[in-house]
Design a protein around this motif. Structure first.
Motif, PDB file in Angstrom:
ATOM      1  N   ILE A   1      -1.262  23.270 -24.094  1.00 43.53           N
ATOM      2  CA  ILE A   1      -1.205  22.981 -25.021  1.00 43.53           C
ATOM      3  C   ILE A   1      -1.475  24.558 -25.786  1.00 43.53           C
ATOM      4  CG2 ILE A   1      -1.362  21.784 -27.146  1.00 43.53           C
ATOM      5  CD1 ILE A   1      -1.535  19.006 -25.445  1.00 43.53           C
ATOM      6  N   PHE A   2      -0.937  25.168 -26.980  1.00 45.86           N
ATOM      7  CA  PHE A   2      -1.318  26.182 -27.155  1.00 45.86           C
ATOM      8  C   PHE A   2      -0.905  25.865 -29.450  1.00 45.86           C
ATOM      9  CE2 PHE A   2       0.954  27.436 -24.020  1.00 45.86           C
ATOM     10  CZ  PHE A   2      -0.321  27.871 -22.835  1.00 45.86           C
ATOM     11  N   LYS A   3      -1.879  26.679 -29.785  1.00 44.48           N
ATOM     12  CA  LYS A   3      -2.053  26.647 -31.386  1.00 44.48           C
ATOM     13  C   LYS A   3      -1.801  27.992 -31.985  1.00 44.48           C
ATOM     14  CE  LYS A   3      -6.756  26.958 -31.455  1.00 44.48           C
ATOM     15  NZ  LYS A   3      -7.829  27.332 -32.083  1.00 44.48           N
ATOM     16  N   TYR A   4      -0.691  27.347 -32.481  1.00 39.59           N
ATOM     17  CA  TYR A   4       0.983  28.477 -33.153  1.00 39.59           C
ATOM     18  C   TYR A   4       0.403  29.871 -33.170  1.00 39.59           C
ATOM     19  CZ  TYR A   4       4.298  31.175 -35.192  1.00 39.59           C
ATOM     20  OH  TYR A   4       4.503  32.498 -36.371  1.00 39.59           O
ATOM     21  N   SER A   5       0.167  30.720 -32.752  1.00 36.69           N
ATOM     22  CA  SER A   5      -0.548  32.087 -33.411  1.00 36.69           C
ATOM     23  C   SER A   5       0.613  32.844 -33.673  1.00 36.69           C
ATOM     24  CB  SER A   5      -1.328  32.615 -32.080  1.00 36.69           C
ATOM     25  OG  SER A   5      -1.823  34.274 -32.219  1.00 36.69           O
ATOM     26  N   GLU A   6       0.367  33.818 -34.879  1.00 34.86           N
ATOM     27  CA  GLU A   6       1.548  34.111 -35.691  1.00 34.86           C
ATOM     28  C   GLU A   6       1.608  35.540 -35.089  1.00 34.86           C
ATOM     29  OE1 GLU A   6       2.959  34.458 -39.937  1.00 34.86           O
ATOM     30  OE2 GLU A   6       2.163  36.118 -40.030  1.00 34.86           O
ATOM     31  N   ARG A   7       2.922  36.280 -34.720  1.00 35.08           N
ATOM     32  CA  ARG A   7       2.636  37.515 -33.654  1.00 35.08           C
ATOM     33  C   ARG A   7       3.852  38.679 -34.684  1.00 35.08           C
ATOM     34  NH1 ARG A   7       0.178  38.350 -30.569  1.00 35.08           N
ATOM     35  NH2 ARG A   7      -1.342  37.698 -31.829  1.00 35.08           N
ATOM     36  N   GLY A   8       3.585  39.544 -35.168  1.00 30.76           N
ATOM     37  CA  GLY A   8       4.304  40.672 -36.216  1.00 30.76           C
ATOM     38  C   GLY A   8       5.314  41.143 -34.897  1.00 30.76           C
TER      39      GLY A   8
ATOM     40  N   SER B   1       0.482  39.865 -25.073  1.00 34.93           N
ATOM     41  CA  SER B   1       0.438  39.436 -26.404  1.00 34.93           C
ATOM     42  C   SER B   1       0.431  38.073 -26.825  1.00 34.93           C
ATOM     43  CB  SER B   1       1.029  40.629 -26.536  1.00 34.93           C
ATOM     44  OG  SER B   1       0.859  41.724 -26.460  1.00 34.93           O
ATOM     45  N   VAL B   2       0.632  37.530 -26.223  1.00 32.27           N
ATOM     46  CA  VAL B   2       1.675  36.245 -26.390  1.00 32.27           C
ATOM     47  C   VAL B   2       0.465  34.944 -27.710  1.00 32.27           C
ATOM     48  CG1 VAL B   2       0.921  34.084 -25.252  1.00 32.27           C
ATOM     49  CG2 VAL B   2       3.286  34.993 -24.991  1.00 32.27           C
ATOM     50  N   ARG B   3      -0.452  35.844 -27.442  1.00 30.83           N
ATOM     51  CA  ARG B   3      -1.611  34.611 -28.763  1.00 30.83           C
ATOM     52  C   ARG B   3      -2.513  35.742 -29.239  1.00 30.83           C
ATOM     53  NH1 ARG B   3       0.026  30.957 -25.688  1.00 30.83           N
ATOM     54  NH2 ARG B   3      -1.286  31.390 -23.799  1.00 30.83           N
ATOM     55  N   GLU B   4      -2.507  35.638 -29.903  1.00 30.25           N
ATOM     56  CA  GLU B   4      -3.772  36.701 -30.623  1.00 30.25           C
ATOM     57  C   GLU B   4      -5.253  37.065 -30.316  1.00 30.25           C
ATOM     58  OE1 GLU B   4      -4.816  36.249 -34.995  1.00 30.25           O
ATOM     59  OE2 GLU B   4      -6.140  37.717 -35.580  1.00 30.25           O
TER      60      GLU B   4
ATOM     61  N   VAL C   1       8.977  22.689 -16.921  1.00 36.31           N
ATOM     62  CA  VAL C   1       9.827  22.665 -18.195  1.00 36.31           C
ATOM     63  C   VAL C   1       9.203  22.814 -19.898  1.00 36.31           C
ATOM     64  CG1 VAL C   1      12.143  22.171 -18.689  1.00 36.31           C
ATOM     65  CG2 VAL C   1      10.764  21.548 -16.580  1.00 36.31           C
ATOM     66  N   PRO C   2       8.793  24.060 -20.004  1.00 42.50           N
ATOM     67  CA  PRO C   2       8.517  24.084 -21.306  1.00 42.50           C
ATOM     68  C   PRO C   2       9.218  22.773 -22.727  1.00 42.50           C
ATOM     69  CG  PRO C   2       7.878  25.855 -20.857  1.00 42.50           C
ATOM     70  CD  PRO C   2       8.496  25.264 -19.439  1.00 42.50           C
ATOM     71  N   VAL C   3       8.442  22.239 -22.859  1.00 41.22           N
ATOM     72  CA  VAL C   3       9.287  21.220 -24.194  1.00 41.22           C
ATOM     73  C   VAL C   3       9.396  21.933 -25.745  1.00 41.22           C
ATOM     74  CG1 VAL C   3       7.597  19.546 -24.933  1.00 41.22           C
ATOM     75  CG2 VAL C   3      10.216  19.089 -25.620  1.00 41.22           C
ATOM     76  N   GLN C   4       7.133  22.632 -26.087  1.00 40.32           N
ATOM     77  CA  GLN C   4       6.939  23.196 -26.823  1.00 40.32           C
ATOM     78  C   GLN C   4       7.185  21.774 -27.930  1.00 40.32           C
ATOM     79  OE1 GLN C   4       6.140  25.544 -26.211  1.00 40.32           O
ATOM     80  NE2 GLN C   4       7.329  26.984 -24.902  1.00 40.32           N
ATOM     81  N   SER C   5       7.744  21.304 -28.378  1.00 42.28           N
ATOM     82  CA  SER C   5       7.451  20.328 -29.930  1.00 42.28           C
ATOM     83  C   SER C   5       8.382  18.831 -28.969  1.00 42.28           C
ATOM     84  CB  SER C   5       8.091  21.210 -30.661  1.00 42.28           C
ATOM     85  OG  SER C   5       7.890  20.354 -31.951  1.00 42.28           O
TER      86      SER C   5
ATOM     87  N   THR D   1      11.284  32.100 -31.677  1.00 37.93           N
ATOM     88  CA  THR D   1      11.503  32.639 -32.761  1.00 37.93           C
ATOM     89  C   THR D   1       9.819  32.943 -32.970  1.00 37.93           C
ATOM     90  OG1 THR D   1      11.209  31.293 -34.207  1.00 37.93           O
ATOM     91  CG2 THR D   1      13.295  31.862 -34.430  1.00 37.93           C
ATOM     92  N   TYR D   2       9.298  32.663 -32.411  1.00 39.23           N
ATOM     93  CA  TYR D   2       7.662  32.612 -32.322  1.00 39.23           C
ATOM     94  C   TYR D   2       7.492  33.296 -31.274  1.00 39.23           C
ATOM     95  CZ  TYR D   2       8.634  28.807 -28.992  1.00 39.23           C
ATOM     96  OH  TYR D   2       8.771  28.991 -27.332  1.00 39.23           O
ATOM     97  N   CYS D   3       8.275  33.994 -30.072  1.00 36.81           N
ATOM     98  CA  CYS D   3       7.700  34.945 -29.162  1.00 36.81           C
ATOM     99  C   CYS D   3       7.683  36.286 -29.222  1.00 36.81           C
ATOM    100  CB  CYS D   3       8.411  34.001 -28.211  1.00 36.81           C
ATOM    101  SG  CYS D   3       7.676  34.242 -26.310  1.00 36.81           S
ATOM    102  N   VAL D   4       7.488  37.135 -28.690  1.00 38.61           N
ATOM    103  CA  VAL D   4       6.725  38.745 -28.688  1.00 38.61           C
ATOM    104  C   VAL D   4       7.846  38.433 -27.001  1.00 38.61           C
ATOM    105  CG1 VAL D   4       5.072  39.299 -29.686  1.00 38.61           C
ATOM    106  CG2 VAL D   4       4.680  38.475 -27.379  1.00 38.61           C
TER     107      VAL D   4
ATOM    108  N   SER E   1       4.161  20.861 -18.947  1.00 33.74           N
ATOM    109  CA  SER E   1       5.307  21.713 -20.099  1.00 33.74           C
ATOM    110  C   SER E   1       3.634  22.259 -20.740  1.00 33.74           C
ATOM    111  CB  SER E   1       5.683  20.108 -20.894  1.00 33.74           C
ATOM    112  OG  SER E   1       6.505  20.407 -22.054  1.00 33.74           O
ATOM    113  N   ASP E   2       4.856  22.698 -21.900  1.00 34.37           N
ATOM    114  CA  ASP E   2       3.525  23.722 -22.550  1.00 34.37           C
ATOM    115  C   ASP E   2       4.215  22.711 -24.460  1.00 34.37           C
ATOM    116  OD1 ASP E   2       3.670  25.313 -20.214  1.00 34.37           O
ATOM    117  OD2 ASP E   2       4.060  26.961 -21.282  1.00 34.37           O
ATOM    118  N   PHE E   3       2.877  22.478 -25.416  1.00 36.08           N
ATOM    119  CA  PHE E   3       3.304  22.421 -26.156  1.00 36.08           C
ATOM    120  C   PHE E   3       2.403  23.781 -27.990  1.00 36.08           C
ATOM    121  CE2 PHE E   3       3.826  18.409 -24.363  1.00 36.08           C
ATOM    122  CZ  PHE E   3       4.511  18.133 -25.408  1.00 36.08           C
ATOM    123  N   ILE E   4       3.633  23.715 -28.410  1.00 35.63           N
ATOM    124  CA  ILE E   4       2.623  24.769 -29.629  1.00 35.63           C
ATOM    125  C   ILE E   4       2.026  24.175 -30.512  1.00 35.63           C
ATOM    126  CG2 ILE E   4       3.044  26.682 -31.145  1.00 35.63           C
ATOM    127  CD1 ILE E   4       4.386  27.908 -29.317  1.00 35.63           C
ATOM    128  N   VAL E   5       1.746  23.666 -31.315  1.00 33.87           N
ATOM    129  CA  VAL E   5       0.794  22.829 -32.537  1.00 33.87           C
ATOM    130  C   VAL E   5       0.618  23.584 -33.368  1.00 33.87           C
ATOM    131  CG1 VAL E   5      -0.230  21.216 -31.076  1.00 33.87           C
ATOM    132  CG2 VAL E   5      -1.166  22.209 -31.603  1.00 33.87           C
TER     133      VAL E   5
END
Ligand code: 5AD
Ligand code: SF4
Length: 489
Positions: free
Chosen positions: A347-354, A50-53, A276-280, A175-178, A316-320
């Motif tokens: 690198i991941f595009k932000y995906s809003e999670r309910g 469920s991490v991304r749509e 070691v993900p930094v995300q931004s 805050t972005y993570c399910v 690393s991981d990033f969310i853009v």
């Protein structure tokens, strides 16, 4: 019941790959055999993410296709497992009413029993935790120790590599993570259970274990006045005879303590690689993500990793395109990726999670085309760094645990092109006989692309093992009946 076949498709992270392995192992004990063809299967399982749509849509389209199977074989049992089962039971029932069972991440041990119930009653079965508070810590612990740890080698990445869960759930609540809601509260397994499992795996021929947890370096287990940290856990398994490599993923920047880094340096079996993900790279974005550190803190931590573990590779991981990411804040991620010199980044595009705090608090206000452009821009800089990182290895000799034939060697030639990973997690490709599969060899690196090292195996130089010259039964070419994400039906 005998002669029954199970097909399983897995989307998502290593946790899911391991969960699928355990579910198949449990079903085998009930007489099921694994099939890689959904057409043959009596039970079709979808272990979901469920991490991304995008991952969810993949599952829904697979379920759309599996509907045809249900027409052809009305007795087939169709099950949705894992994170989506936990989060979206209603939606699954609505979009795929022919699904027979929906089983959450904490209930996977019950799959054989639930399949039997579906068969006996033809009633749909639902087994999920109602929420984090419902999945109390004791219940969670029981759900993973009650799994029979006798593992099923055919479901592993290779027969000599295995994942070992040392922690479940997550308490960080980015805050972005399910994940904190799909996997429940963070809990570290007792070290004795883990050491026992590692010994069992090594007895079965496993040479490399990857310890997994959502924030694996937050691992801590307390019993009476004894406190076991990840560094202690690793030290406690390091001397198991036959175990050659120990890895651990994924790390949380704030929990990268010196005792762990010292252990990585001092213990020769520990792979010199840290994810070691930094995300931004932007402090305001990190704050809205609730990552609890600044870009400056991360860069200091990175310097400490490199100082305490000379030669370590870091990824690393990033969310853009996270909520409110301006061009200026994105440029800070570009600066960070330039300066950090990661071996590679996801690198991941932000995906809003309910259900997440970000969905509740902040509008998903970066347009899709801007997310896409930022993803490409960040990737371009990372690729340059990956190229430099790989080129810097040319002229060195690395130890490679040989995993199997490389994808390029599918065509029948006398010489097989083999692939494996170095102690710093670089992918290494070289020509050699198949009998080297499952062994550690030294390879002199001659060339590099941004993602791969190419070299020559130093003849007959097998590290720490005696390799038979016969086509080896002890190191078979790994069968991978169920790839991690297969097209369906
Ligand atoms: N959107 C995009 N990427 C996400 N990740 C986690 N949640 C989201 C989301 N909502 C990414 C993070 C994490 C990786 C496993 O997935 O980068 O480290
Ligand atoms: Fe999700 Fe953050 Fe936990 Fe990682 S640390 S699983 S990103 S909540």
């Amino acid at each position: 019941m005998t002669g029954q076949k199970v097909y399983i498709e897995t989307v998502g992270c290593q946790m899911n790959v391991l969960d699928s392995e355990l579910v198949v192992g449990a079903l085998r004990k009930h007489g099921y055999a694994l099939t890689d063809s959904p057409v043959d299967a009596d039970v079709l399982l979808f272990n979901t993410c469920s991490v991304r749509e995008h991952a969810e849509e993949k599952t829904f389209s697979a379920l759309g296709r599996v509907r045809l199977r249900k027409h052809a074989n009305p007795d087939a049992v169709i099950g949705v497992l894992g994170c989506m089962a936990q989060k979206d039971q209603e939606l699954i029932r609505k979009r795929a009413p022919y699904v027979d069972m929906i089983v959450g991440t904490g209930q996977l041990a019950a799959v054989p029993e639930l399949v039997a119930k579906v068969r006996a009653t033809r009633e749909p079965q639902l087994a999920v935790s109602l929420g984090r508070s419902d999945a109390g810590r004791n219940e969670v612990e029981a759900s993973f120790v009650s799994y029979d740890p006798t593992r099923d080698p055919t479901m592993r990445p290779t027969p000599f590599q295995a994942f070992v869960r040392i922690q479940i759930g997550c308490d960080k609540f980015c805050t972005y993570c399910v994940v904190p809601s799909t996997r429940g509260p963070e809990q570290s397994r007792p070290p004795e259970h883990i050491w026992h499992e590692v010994r069992q795996l090594v007895d079965q021929g496993c040479k490399e274990v990857t310890l997994i947890g959502q924030t694996v370096n937050s691992y801590v287990h307390e019993a009476g006045d004894r406190r076991t940290r990840l560094s202690d856990l690793i030290a406690g398994m390091h001397d198991v005879t036959g175990l050659e490599r120990i890895k651990f993923v994924t790390n949380y920047p704030k929990d990268m303590t010196d005792d762990l880094l010292n252990a990585v340096r001092e213990l020769p079996k520990v792979v010199k690689y840290l994810h070691v993900p930094v995300q931004s790279g932007c402090d305001e974005v990190l704050k809205r993500m609730k990552r609890n550190y600044t870009a400056g803190y991360y860069m200091d931590m990175l310097a400490r990793c490199r100082e305490l573990v000379p030669g370590v590779s870091v990824s690393s991981d990033f969310i853009v395109g996270f909520c409110g990411e301006t061009e200026e804040s994105f440029q800070k991620s570009m600066e960070l990726v330039r300066a950090a010199k990661f071996k590679n980044s996801f690198i991941f595009k932000y995906s809003e999670r309910g259900g997440t705090k970000a969905a509740e608090r902040y509008p998903d206000d970066v347009p899709e085309d801007v997310k896409k452009r930022r993803n490409n821009d960040l990737l371009a800089v990372q690729n340059e760094n990956s190229r430099a990182d790989h080129r810097a290895q040319v002229g060195t000799t690395v130890e490679v645990l040989v995993e199997g034939p490389s994808r390029m060697s599918a065509k029948a030639t006398h010489i097989t092109q083999l692939t494996g990973r170095s102690m710093a997690d670089h992918i290494v490709v070289f020509d050699g006989p198949e009998r080297l599969i499952g062994h550690t060899v030294r390879v002199a690196i001659k060339d590099a692309s941004p993602f791969t090292l190419y070299g020559d195996v130093l003849t007959d130089d097998v590290v720490g093992a005696d390799v038979s010259r016969e086509p080896s039964a002890s190191a078979p070419v790994p069968a991978r009946p169920n790839k991690f994400s297969l097209p369906l039906v």
